[in-house]
Design a protein around this motif. Structure first.
Motif, PDB file in Angstrom:
ATOM      1  N   GLY A  57      17.377  -2.749   2.763  1.00  0.00           N
ATOM      2  CA  GLY A  57      17.071  -1.575   3.558  1.00  0.00           C
ATOM      3  C   GLY A  57      18.324  -0.787   3.872  1.00  0.00           C
ATOM      4  O   GLY A  57      19.431  -1.120   3.423  1.00  0.00           O
ATOM      5  N   ALA A  58      18.181   0.263   4.664  1.00  0.00           N
ATOM      6  CA  ALA A  58      19.307   1.123   5.025  1.00  0.00           C
ATOM      7  C   ALA A  58      20.388   0.361   5.790  1.00  0.00           C
ATOM      8  O   ALA A  58      21.565   0.742   5.757  1.00  0.00           O
ATOM      9  N   ASP A  59      20.004  -0.725   6.455  1.00  0.00           N
ATOM     10  CA  ASP A  59      20.969  -1.528   7.213  1.00  0.00           C
ATOM     11  C   ASP A  59      21.668  -2.579   6.368  1.00  0.00           C
ATOM     12  O   ASP A  59      22.470  -3.360   6.869  1.00  0.00           O
ATOM     13  N   GLY A  60      21.350  -2.605   5.060  1.00  0.00           N
ATOM     14  CA  GLY A  60      21.979  -3.566   4.164  1.00  0.00           C
ATOM     15  C   GLY A  60      21.300  -4.920   4.120  1.00  0.00           C
ATOM     16  O   GLY A  60      21.695  -5.786   3.344  1.00  0.00           O
ATOM     17  N   ARG A  61      20.273  -5.103   4.923  1.00  0.00           N
ATOM     18  CA  ARG A  61      19.557  -6.382   4.942  1.00  0.00           C
ATOM     19  C   ARG A  61      18.405  -6.366   3.949  1.00  0.00           C
ATOM     20  O   ARG A  61      17.817  -5.320   3.676  1.00  0.00           O
ATOM     21  N   VAL A  62      18.091  -7.538   3.429  1.00  0.00           N
ATOM     22  CA  VAL A  62      17.003  -7.647   2.467  1.00  0.00           C
ATOM     23  C   VAL A  62      15.690  -7.234   3.121  1.00  0.00           C
ATOM     24  O   VAL A  62      15.363  -7.686   4.229  1.00  0.00           O
ATOM     25  N   LEU A  63      14.918  -6.384   2.427  1.00  0.00           N
ATOM     26  CA  LEU A  63      13.616  -5.973   2.955  1.00  0.00           C
ATOM     27  C   LEU A  63      12.666  -7.162   2.997  1.00  0.00           C
ATOM     28  O   LEU A  63      12.070  -7.467   4.017  1.00  0.00           O
ATOM     29  N   GLY A  64      12.467  -7.823   1.855  1.00  0.00           N
ATOM     30  CA  GLY A  64      11.799  -9.115   1.847  1.00  0.00           C
ATOM     31  C   GLY A  64      10.291  -9.134   1.796  1.00  0.00           C
ATOM     32  O   GLY A  64       9.702 -10.151   1.438  1.00  0.00           O
ATOM     33  N   ASP A  65       9.620  -8.022   2.155  1.00  0.00           N
ATOM     34  CA  ASP A  65       8.163  -8.014   2.110  1.00  0.00           C
ATOM     35  C   ASP A  65       7.646  -6.578   2.019  1.00  0.00           C
ATOM     36  O   ASP A  65       8.400  -5.612   2.164  1.00  0.00           O
ATOM     37  N   PHE A  66       6.346  -6.461   1.794  1.00  0.00           N
ATOM     38  CA  PHE A  66       5.756  -5.140   1.568  1.00  0.00           C
ATOM     39  C   PHE A  66       5.733  -4.283   2.834  1.00  0.00           C
ATOM     40  O   PHE A  66       5.852  -3.061   2.766  1.00  0.00           O
ATOM     41  N   THR A  67       5.587  -4.927   3.990  1.00  0.00           N
ATOM     42  CA  THR A  67       5.594  -4.173   5.242  1.00  0.00           C
ATOM     43  C   THR A  67       6.940  -3.482   5.444  1.00  0.00           C
ATOM     44  O   THR A  67       7.003  -2.304   5.822  1.00  0.00           O
ATOM     45  N   ALA A  68       8.022  -4.196   5.169  1.00  0.00           N
ATOM     46  CA  ALA A  68       9.357  -3.611   5.310  1.00  0.00           C
ATOM     47  C   ALA A  68       9.563  -2.481   4.308  1.00  0.00           C
ATOM     48  O   ALA A  68      10.210  -1.474   4.625  1.00  0.00           O
ATOM     49  N   ALA A 231      -5.777   0.036  -2.329  1.00  0.00           N
ATOM     50  CA  ALA A 231      -7.046   0.527  -2.864  1.00  0.00           C
ATOM     51  C   ALA A 231      -8.018  -0.617  -3.142  1.00  0.00           C
ATOM     52  O   ALA A 231      -9.232  -0.413  -3.179  1.00  0.00           O
ATOM     53  N   LEU A 232      -7.465  -1.826  -3.317  1.00  0.00           N
ATOM     54  CA  LEU A 232      -8.295  -3.022  -3.522  1.00  0.00           C
ATOM     55  C   LEU A 232      -8.398  -3.846  -2.242  1.00  0.00           C
ATOM     56  O   LEU A 232      -8.932  -4.960  -2.261  1.00  0.00           O
ATOM     57  N   GLY A 233      -7.863  -3.335  -1.142  1.00  0.00           N
ATOM     58  CA  GLY A 233      -7.903  -4.073   0.115  1.00  0.00           C
ATOM     59  C   GLY A 233      -7.046  -5.318   0.091  1.00  0.00           C
ATOM     60  O   GLY A 233      -7.377  -6.327   0.711  1.00  0.00           O
ATOM     61  N   ARG A 234      -5.906  -5.240  -0.600  1.00  0.00           N
ATOM     62  CA  ARG A 234      -5.097  -6.438  -0.795  1.00  0.00           C
ATOM     63  C   ARG A 234      -3.655  -6.222  -0.332  1.00  0.00           C
ATOM     64  O   ARG A 234      -3.019  -5.226  -0.689  1.00  0.00           O
ATOM     65  N   ALA A 235      -3.161  -7.162   0.465  1.00  0.00           N
ATOM     66  CA  ALA A 235      -1.771  -7.147   0.912  1.00  0.00           C
ATOM     67  C   ALA A 235      -1.320  -8.594   1.061  1.00  0.00           C
ATOM     68  O   ALA A 235      -1.397  -9.177   2.134  1.00  0.00           O
ATOM     69  N   ASP A 236      -0.847  -9.194  -0.018  1.00  0.00           N
ATOM     70  CA  ASP A 236      -0.432 -10.599  -0.010  1.00  0.00           C
ATOM     71  C   ASP A 236       0.827 -10.772   0.831  1.00  0.00           C
ATOM     72  O   ASP A 236       1.713  -9.928   0.838  1.00  0.00           O
ATOM     73  N   PHE A 237       0.913 -11.896   1.522  1.00  0.00           N
ATOM     74  CA  PHE A 237       2.135 -12.244   2.223  1.00  0.00           C
ATOM     75  C   PHE A 237       2.264 -13.757   2.241  1.00  0.00           C
ATOM     76  O   PHE A 237       1.487 -14.465   1.619  1.00  0.00           O
ATOM     77  N   GLY A 238       3.274 -14.268   2.904  1.00  0.00           N
ATOM     78  CA  GLY A 238       3.461 -15.717   2.983  1.00  0.00           C
ATOM     79  C   GLY A 238       4.759 -16.188   2.373  1.00  0.00           C
ATOM     80  O   GLY A 238       5.152 -17.329   2.572  1.00  0.00           O
ATOM     81  N   ARG A 239       5.459 -15.315   1.626  1.00  0.00           N
ATOM     82  CA  ARG A 239       6.762 -15.668   1.063  1.00  0.00           C
ATOM     83  C   ARG A 239       7.705 -14.479   1.197  1.00  0.00           C
ATOM     84  O   ARG A 239       7.312 -13.341   0.975  1.00  0.00           O
ATOM     85  N   ARG A 240       8.948 -14.753   1.532  1.00  0.00           N
ATOM     86  CA  ARG A 240       9.964 -13.710   1.494  1.00  0.00           C
ATOM     87  C   ARG A 240      10.326 -13.450   0.034  1.00  0.00           C
ATOM     88  O   ARG A 240      10.446 -14.368  -0.769  1.00  0.00           O
ATOM     89  N   LEU A 241      10.521 -12.179  -0.307  1.00  0.00           N
ATOM     90  CA  LEU A 241      10.767 -11.780  -1.681  1.00  0.00           C
ATOM     91  C   LEU A 241      12.151 -11.163  -1.836  1.00  0.00           C
ATOM     92  O   LEU A 241      12.704 -10.606  -0.888  1.00  0.00           O
TER      93      LEU A 241
END
Length: 251
Positions: A57-68, A231-241
């Motif tokens: 991200g702009a702060d140099g930290r890993v975004l890690g997920d779709f929300t970020a 569009a498919l109602g899908r937002a997987d989470f559970g792991r940092r990426l």
């Protein structure tokens, strides 16, 4: 039990996002091939400028997920789909080449290794170069040094010049939920796919070659594979990426 709860929460979150954001229709769809289910997100050449690659991200930290990733977008910019985009180290840094908007953050790696990344031939997905989309074997990429607006390296290659990777076995017992990218022979179309359930490399490679018509395709990862497709109602989470690839449009 905990995994199933996370899956249901992810589906519920995806449905909520789909109601609160304009869904970009027609990009991601469910497909069946050879008895297996997949989600395939298709981009045309005209959509290439909207394809992006994220890590920090702009702060140099890993975004890690779709929300970020969504929070990092400019006002009015909508995330139509996203998925993990290659293998990464424990600190989430890319294992191989990483280029975002022409800026390289990690170099190409061409040596063999015992893990999937080093199961040669491996390759690079490149967008915004001489062709809208390319998947190029890593050593050929190193020799040619093509220009790429975004590029991510992973391995193994799934399809190489129309042939499945030579180490893929029809009767393999190695099964994981897998994701990757394939490119049409003319470089005008890119397909980003993830399996609904655990599949072999051979099954996944055949999806791209025989089901989609890709001449070259690249494996992104398995078991950690995640998809965001409102569009498919899908937002997987559970792991940092680590690296995340996705497509954005203006609202």
């Amino acid at each position: 039990m905990r995994i199933e709860l996370k899956r249901r929460l992810g589906l519920a979150l995806g449905a909520l996002i789909a109601m609160t954001l304009p869904a970009v229709a027609g990009i991601c769809e469910k497909r069946a091939f050879d008895g297996q289910g997949y989600v395939v997100c298709t981009l045309s050449a005209a959509q290439e400028p909207g394809l992006k690659l994220w890590l920090n991200g702009a702060d140099g930290r890993v975004l890690g997920d779709f929300t970020a990733v969504r929070r990092s977008l400019a006002p009015g910019e909508v995330l139509a789909f996203a998925m993990n985009a290659g293998m990464y180290h424990a600190d989430y840094s890319p294992v191989g080449l990483y280029v975002s908007e022409g800026e390289k953050a990690h170099d190409l790696v061409t040596g063999a290794s015992k893990d999937n990344f080093g199961m040669l031939p491996n390759g690079v997905f490149c967008a915004g170069g001489a062709r809208p989309y390319q998947v190029i074997e890593s050593r050929a990429f190193g020799k040619a040094q093509p220009q790429c607006r975004i590029a991510t390296q992973s391995g193994p290659m799934l399809v190489i010049d129309g042939a499945l990777h030579p180490r893929f076995l029809v009767d393999s017992d190695s099964r994981y939920v897998r994701n990757g990218v394939g490119v049409s022979p003319d470089g005008q179309t890119a397909w980003f796919a993830i399996s609904d359930r655990a599949v072999t490399f051979h099954e996944f490679g055949r999806l791209f070659r025989d089901g989609l018509g890709a001449r070259d395709a690249l494996y992104f990862d398995g078991s950690i594979s995640r998809l965001y497709a409102p569009a498919l109602g899908r937002a997987d989470f559970g792991r940092r990426l680590g690296p995340i690839i996705g497509y954005t449009e203006q609202e």
